[in-house]
Design a protein around this motif. Structure first.
Motif, PDB file in Angstrom:
ATOM      1  N   LEU A 107       0.839  -1.197   0.000  1.00  0.00           N
ATOM      2  CA  LEU A 107       0.000   0.000   0.000  1.00  0.00           C
ATOM      3  C   LEU A 107       0.870   1.241   0.000  1.00  0.00           C
ATOM      4  CD1 LEU A 107      -2.875   1.274   0.335  1.00  0.00           C
ATOM      5  CD2 LEU A 107      -2.459   1.179   2.816  1.00  0.00           C
ATOM      6  N   ASN A 108       0.495   2.210  -0.809  1.00  0.00           N
ATOM      7  CA  ASN A 108       1.086   3.539  -0.749  1.00  0.00           C
ATOM      8  C   ASN A 108       0.275   4.395   0.213  1.00  0.00           C
ATOM      9  OD1 ASN A 108       3.321   3.548  -2.669  1.00  0.00           O
ATOM     10  ND2 ASN A 108       1.757   3.211  -4.227  1.00  0.00           N
ATOM     11  N   VAL A 109       0.916   4.891   1.264  1.00  0.00           N
ATOM     12  CA  VAL A 109       0.238   5.719   2.260  1.00  0.00           C
ATOM     13  C   VAL A 109       0.497   7.182   1.933  1.00  0.00           C
ATOM     14  CG1 VAL A 109       0.068   6.313   4.702  1.00  0.00           C
ATOM     15  CG2 VAL A 109       0.438   3.933   4.022  1.00  0.00           C
ATOM     16  N   ASN A 110      -0.578   7.948   1.743  1.00  0.00           N
ATOM     17  CA  ASN A 110      -0.483   9.371   1.435  1.00  0.00           C
ATOM     18  C   ASN A 110      -0.712  10.206   2.689  1.00  0.00           C
ATOM     19  OD1 ASN A 110      -0.124   8.769  -1.339  1.00  0.00           O
ATOM     20  ND2 ASN A 110      -2.354   8.576  -1.598  1.00  0.00           N
ATOM     21  N   ARG A 111      -0.505  11.499   2.566  1.00  0.00           N
ATOM     22  CA  ARG A 111      -0.623  12.386   3.725  1.00  0.00           C
ATOM     23  C   ARG A 111      -2.035  12.434   4.290  1.00  0.00           C
ATOM     24  NH1 ARG A 111       3.839  15.443   4.644  1.00  0.00           N
ATOM     25  NH2 ARG A 111       5.412  15.495   2.978  1.00  0.00           N
ATOM     26  N   ASN A 112      -3.030  12.148   3.464  1.00  0.00           N
ATOM     27  CA  ASN A 112      -4.410  12.174   3.962  1.00  0.00           C
ATOM     28  C   ASN A 112      -4.880  10.813   4.443  1.00  0.00           C
ATOM     29  OD1 ASN A 112      -4.401  11.110   1.351  1.00  0.00           O
ATOM     30  ND2 ASN A 112      -6.510  11.747   0.953  1.00  0.00           N
ATOM     31  N   HIS A 113      -3.972   9.839   4.557  1.00  0.00           N
ATOM     32  CA  HIS A 113      -4.290   8.537   5.135  1.00  0.00           C
ATOM     33  C   HIS A 113      -3.867   8.513   6.604  1.00  0.00           C
ATOM     34  CE1 HIS A 113      -3.986   6.561   0.879  1.00  0.00           C
ATOM     35  NE2 HIS A 113      -5.125   7.214   1.068  1.00  0.00           N
ATOM     36  N   GLY A 114      -4.572   7.753   7.404  1.00  0.00           N
ATOM     37  CA  GLY A 114      -4.230   7.621   8.813  1.00  0.00           C
ATOM     38  C   GLY A 114      -4.071   6.169   9.216  1.00  0.00           C
ATOM     39  N   ALA A 115      -3.063   5.894  10.052  1.00  0.00           N
ATOM     40  CA  ALA A 115      -2.858   4.558  10.609  1.00  0.00           C
ATOM     41  C   ALA A 115      -3.479   4.534  12.008  1.00  0.00           C
ATOM     42  CB  ALA A 115      -1.367   4.230  10.672  1.00  0.00           C
ATOM     43  N   PHE A 116      -4.528   3.714  12.189  1.00  0.00           N
ATOM     44  CA  PHE A 116      -5.299   3.731  13.430  1.00  0.00           C
ATOM     45  C   PHE A 116      -5.055   2.469  14.260  1.00  0.00           C
ATOM     46  CE2 PHE A 116      -7.311   7.080  11.193  1.00  0.00           C
ATOM     47  CZ  PHE A 116      -7.986   7.850  12.128  1.00  0.00           C
ATOM     48  N   ARG A 117      -5.121   2.654  15.591  1.00  0.00           N
ATOM     49  CA  ARG A 117      -5.013   1.531  16.527  1.00  0.00           C
ATOM     50  C   ARG A 117      -6.135   1.664  17.546  1.00  0.00           C
ATOM     51  NH1 ARG A 117       1.439   1.946  18.135  1.00  0.00           N
ATOM     52  NH2 ARG A 117       2.200   2.514  16.072  1.00  0.00           N
ATOM     53  N   ASN A 118      -6.655   0.528  17.967  1.00  0.00           N
ATOM     54  CA  ASN A 118      -7.690   0.523  18.998  1.00  0.00           C
ATOM     55  C   ASN A 118      -7.050   0.444  20.379  1.00  0.00           C
ATOM     56  OD1 ASN A 118      -9.747   0.662  17.125  1.00  0.00           O
ATOM     57  ND2 ASN A 118     -10.083  -1.546  17.067  1.00  0.00           N
ATOM     58  N   LEU A 119      -7.505   1.308  21.275  1.00  0.00           N
ATOM     59  CA  LEU A 119      -6.992   1.351  22.641  1.00  0.00           C
ATOM     60  C   LEU A 119      -8.167   1.369  23.612  1.00  0.00           C
ATOM     61  CD1 LEU A 119      -4.156   4.015  22.188  1.00  0.00           C
ATOM     62  CD2 LEU A 119      -3.863   1.549  22.440  1.00  0.00           C
ATOM     63  N   PHE A 120      -8.104   0.495  24.602  1.00  0.00           N
ATOM     64  CA  PHE A 120      -9.182   0.356  25.574  1.00  0.00           C
ATOM     65  C   PHE A 120      -9.227   1.560  26.517  1.00  0.00           C
ATOM     66  CE2 PHE A 120     -10.931  -1.257  29.598  1.00  0.00           C
ATOM     67  CZ  PHE A 120     -12.130  -1.786  29.149  1.00  0.00           C
ATOM     68  N   PHE A 121     -10.437   1.924  26.949  1.00  0.00           N
ATOM     69  CA  PHE A 121     -10.593   2.966  27.964  1.00  0.00           C
ATOM     70  C   PHE A 121     -11.658   2.547  28.970  1.00  0.00           C
ATOM     71  CE2 PHE A 121     -14.070   4.082  25.149  1.00  0.00           C
ATOM     72  CZ  PHE A 121     -15.060   4.523  26.010  1.00  0.00           C
ATOM     73  N   TYR A 122     -11.548   3.098  30.158  1.00  0.00           N
ATOM     74  CA  TYR A 122     -12.499   2.837  31.246  1.00  0.00           C
ATOM     75  C   TYR A 122     -12.590   4.115  32.067  1.00  0.00           C
ATOM     76  CZ  TYR A 122     -14.382   0.696  35.562  1.00  0.00           C
ATOM     77  OH  TYR A 122     -15.145   0.376  36.673  1.00  0.00           O
ATOM     78  N   ILE A 123     -13.805   4.577  32.308  1.00  0.00           N
ATOM     79  CA  ILE A 123     -13.980   5.778  33.126  1.00  0.00           C
ATOM     80  C   ILE A 123     -15.056   5.518  34.167  1.00  0.00           C
ATOM     81  CG2 ILE A 123     -15.684   6.828  31.562  1.00  0.00           C
ATOM     82  CD1 ILE A 123     -14.403   9.550  32.272  1.00  0.00           C
ATOM     83  N   ASN A 124     -14.810   5.995  35.378  1.00  0.00           N
ATOM     84  CA  ASN A 124     -15.769   5.879  36.477  1.00  0.00           C
ATOM     85  C   ASN A 124     -15.950   7.269  37.086  1.00  0.00           C
ATOM     86  OD1 ASN A 124     -15.874   5.445  39.760  1.00  0.00           O
ATOM     87  ND2 ASN A 124     -17.262   4.104  38.646  1.00  0.00           N
ATOM     88  N   ILE A 125     -17.198   7.733  37.141  1.00  0.00           N
ATOM     89  CA  ILE A 125     -17.509   9.058  37.683  1.00  0.00           C
ATOM     90  C   ILE A 125     -18.393   8.887  38.910  1.00  0.00           C
ATOM     91  CG2 ILE A 125     -18.480  11.346  37.212  1.00  0.00           C
ATOM     92  CD1 ILE A 125     -16.083  10.713  35.493  1.00  0.00           C
ATOM     93  N   PRO A 126     -17.804   8.843  40.096  1.00  0.00           N
ATOM     94  CA  PRO A 126     -18.627   8.663  41.301  1.00  0.00           C
ATOM     95  C   PRO A 126     -19.460   9.919  41.590  1.00  0.00           C
ATOM     96  CG  PRO A 126     -16.344   9.082  41.891  1.00  0.00           C
ATOM     97  CD  PRO A 126     -16.373   8.972  40.396  1.00  0.00           C
ATOM     98  N   THR A 127     -20.465   9.765  42.409  1.00  0.00           N
ATOM     99  CA  THR A 127     -21.291  10.912  42.799  1.00  0.00           C
ATOM    100  C   THR A 127     -20.629  11.653  43.960  1.00  0.00           C
ATOM    101  OG1 THR A 127     -22.592   9.499  44.282  1.00  0.00           O
ATOM    102  CG2 THR A 127     -23.446   9.849  42.051  1.00  0.00           C
ATOM    103  N   ASN A 128     -20.836  12.955  43.963  1.00  0.00           N
ATOM    104  CA  ASN A 128     -20.420  13.817  45.074  1.00  0.00           C
ATOM    105  C   ASN A 128     -18.911  13.782  45.344  1.00  0.00           C
ATOM    106  OD1 ASN A 128     -23.170  14.530  45.569  1.00  0.00           O
ATOM    107  ND2 ASN A 128     -23.423  12.608  46.698  1.00  0.00           N
ATOM    108  N   ARG A 129     -18.125  13.629  44.274  1.00  0.00           N
ATOM    109  CA  ARG A 129     -16.660  13.691  44.434  1.00  0.00           C
ATOM    110  C   ARG A 129     -16.104  14.615  43.365  1.00  0.00           C
ATOM    111  NH1 ARG A 129     -14.240   7.748  45.801  1.00  0.00           N
ATOM    112  NH2 ARG A 129     -12.481   9.029  46.423  1.00  0.00           N
ATOM    113  N   ASN A 130     -14.935  15.189  43.669  1.00  0.00           N
ATOM    114  CA  ASN A 130     -14.355  16.156  42.733  1.00  0.00           C
ATOM    115  C   ASN A 130     -13.311  15.534  41.817  1.00  0.00           C
ATOM    116  OD1 ASN A 130     -12.176  15.803  44.419  1.00  0.00           O
ATOM    117  ND2 ASN A 130     -12.127  17.905  45.183  1.00  0.00           N
ATOM    118  N   PHE A 131     -13.272  14.214  41.738  1.00  0.00           N
ATOM    119  CA  PHE A 131     -12.417  13.577  40.734  1.00  0.00           C
ATOM    120  C   PHE A 131     -13.032  12.255  40.306  1.00  0.00           C
ATOM    121  CE2 PHE A 131     -10.755  11.711  44.647  1.00  0.00           C
ATOM    122  CZ  PHE A 131     -10.568  10.383  44.300  1.00  0.00           C
ATOM    123  N   GLY A 132     -12.772  11.901  39.069  1.00  0.00           N
ATOM    124  CA  GLY A 132     -13.176  10.611  38.538  1.00  0.00           C
ATOM    125  C   GLY A 132     -11.952   9.794  38.182  1.00  0.00           C
TER     126      GLY A 132
END
Length: 313
Positions: free
Chosen positions: A101-126
């Motif tokens: 494959l020829n990769v041009n400037r308007n092509h992107g190489a993508f990778r999947n990365l896992f994420f996890y977020i927890n937002i508790p109630t009544n706290r100033n950080f998640g």
């Protein structure tokens, strides 16, 4: 099999006066978990982008599938798809040398990365946990695009911060309850010849390089190693590190602690190099060489309980 690293962050929102906000009711009545969910659904429809630090390439962030939203437990998880563009190059088959494959400037190489977020109630950080791959991570582009998104939604006086979780209590618990797996003594000079290195009583002229002496254990190094490392880490002195009874100075000592199967690297001389990455490779379940989502979620929950929920100083 590649190692799997999970990076731990505290998510905070501050107003223009740098006051921390309660995430479940910031701006008087808004719940950030709902805003983050809307941000993710926006990513499903659009590829957000920003420039890298050198402004030579573009970084991109999107989602290829809907996230798992668990409002009852106030958590959301899934897979970001992140890529880079702006360069031209050729992809080849390494065995046949055939061009694929020829990769041009308007092509992107993508990778999947896992994420996890927890937002508790009544706290100033998640709690936010992001997968990292070698030197590839998404913390910077995530923080930038999140702030761009909340501005676009009218939250002009607020800013989101993703702070590395490397505070003292993390180290303290891993040192007290975990195992010391490895210690590296590092010098930034090497002898000018191997022969001189093995001669006793000499101080040969040295040349630039890195001389590394490693000690490791499949279980744990003896407690006297822990005692020495803890004293050096908690009582830093000079740029060069001296160990009592050893007639040598070291430029750095790196060491690895393990707690409940999770590993983390620390530095004595250059503490600013300590990253939020936790090696969870040995604690995951794999299918076709890829960690299962269920096992990633379990490790994230343990990290939240074992590390992030230790109240920062």
């Amino acid at each position: 099999m590649d190692k799997t690293f999970l990076a731990t962050y505290l998510l905070k929102i501050q107003d223009n006066n740098k006051n921390d906000q309660i995430l479940s009711c910031f701006n008087s009545s808004d719940d950030f978990i709902n805003i983050f969910q809307d941000y993710l659904y926006d990513l499903l429809q659009n590829i957000l982008d920003t420039s890298d630090r050198r402004e030579t390439s573009s970084l991109h962030l999107t989602l290829e599938s809907p996230p798992i939203v668990d409002i009852n437990n106030r958590r959301i998880y899934g897979y970001f798809s992140s890529g880079i563009s702006g360069e031209e190059y050729l992809i080849k088959d390494l065995e046949s040398n055939d061009s694929i494959l020829n990769v041009n400037r308007n092509h992107g190489a993508f990778r999947n990365l896992f994420f996890y977020i927890n937002i508790p109630t009544n706290r100033n950080f998640g709690s936010l946990i992001l997968q990292r791959r070698a030197h590839f991570g998404i913390k910077t582009i995530l923080q930038k695009t999140l702030n761009q998104y909340i501005k676009s939604q009218g939250y002009q006086i607020y800013r989101i911060f993703l702070n590395n979780v490397v505070h003292h209590n993390v180290y303290r618990r891993m040192m007290d309850e975990g195992n010391l797996k490895k210690v590296d003594l590092i010098k930034r000079r090497i002898p000018s010849s191997i022969e001189k290195f093995y001669k006793n009583g000499n101080n040969p002229e040295q040349i630039p390089g890195v001389l590394r002496t490693s000690m490791s254990s499949s279980t744990s190094l003896p407690d006297n190693y822990k005692f020495l490392i803890n004293n050096l880490f908690t009582n830093p002195s000079n740029e060069n590190i001296e160990i009592a009874g050893i007639d040598e100075e070291f430029d750095e000592i790196e060491f690895e602690l393990e707690l409940n199967g999770k590993k983390k690297k620390f530095y004595i001389a250059n503490k600013h190099k300590i990253q939020p990455n936790i090696d969870v490779t040995s604690s995951l379940i794999y299918e076709d060489g890829v960690p299962t989502t269920e096992s990633l979620v379990l490790q994230c929950e343990e990290l939240v309980n074992d590390i992030i929920n230790i109240q920062p100083r």
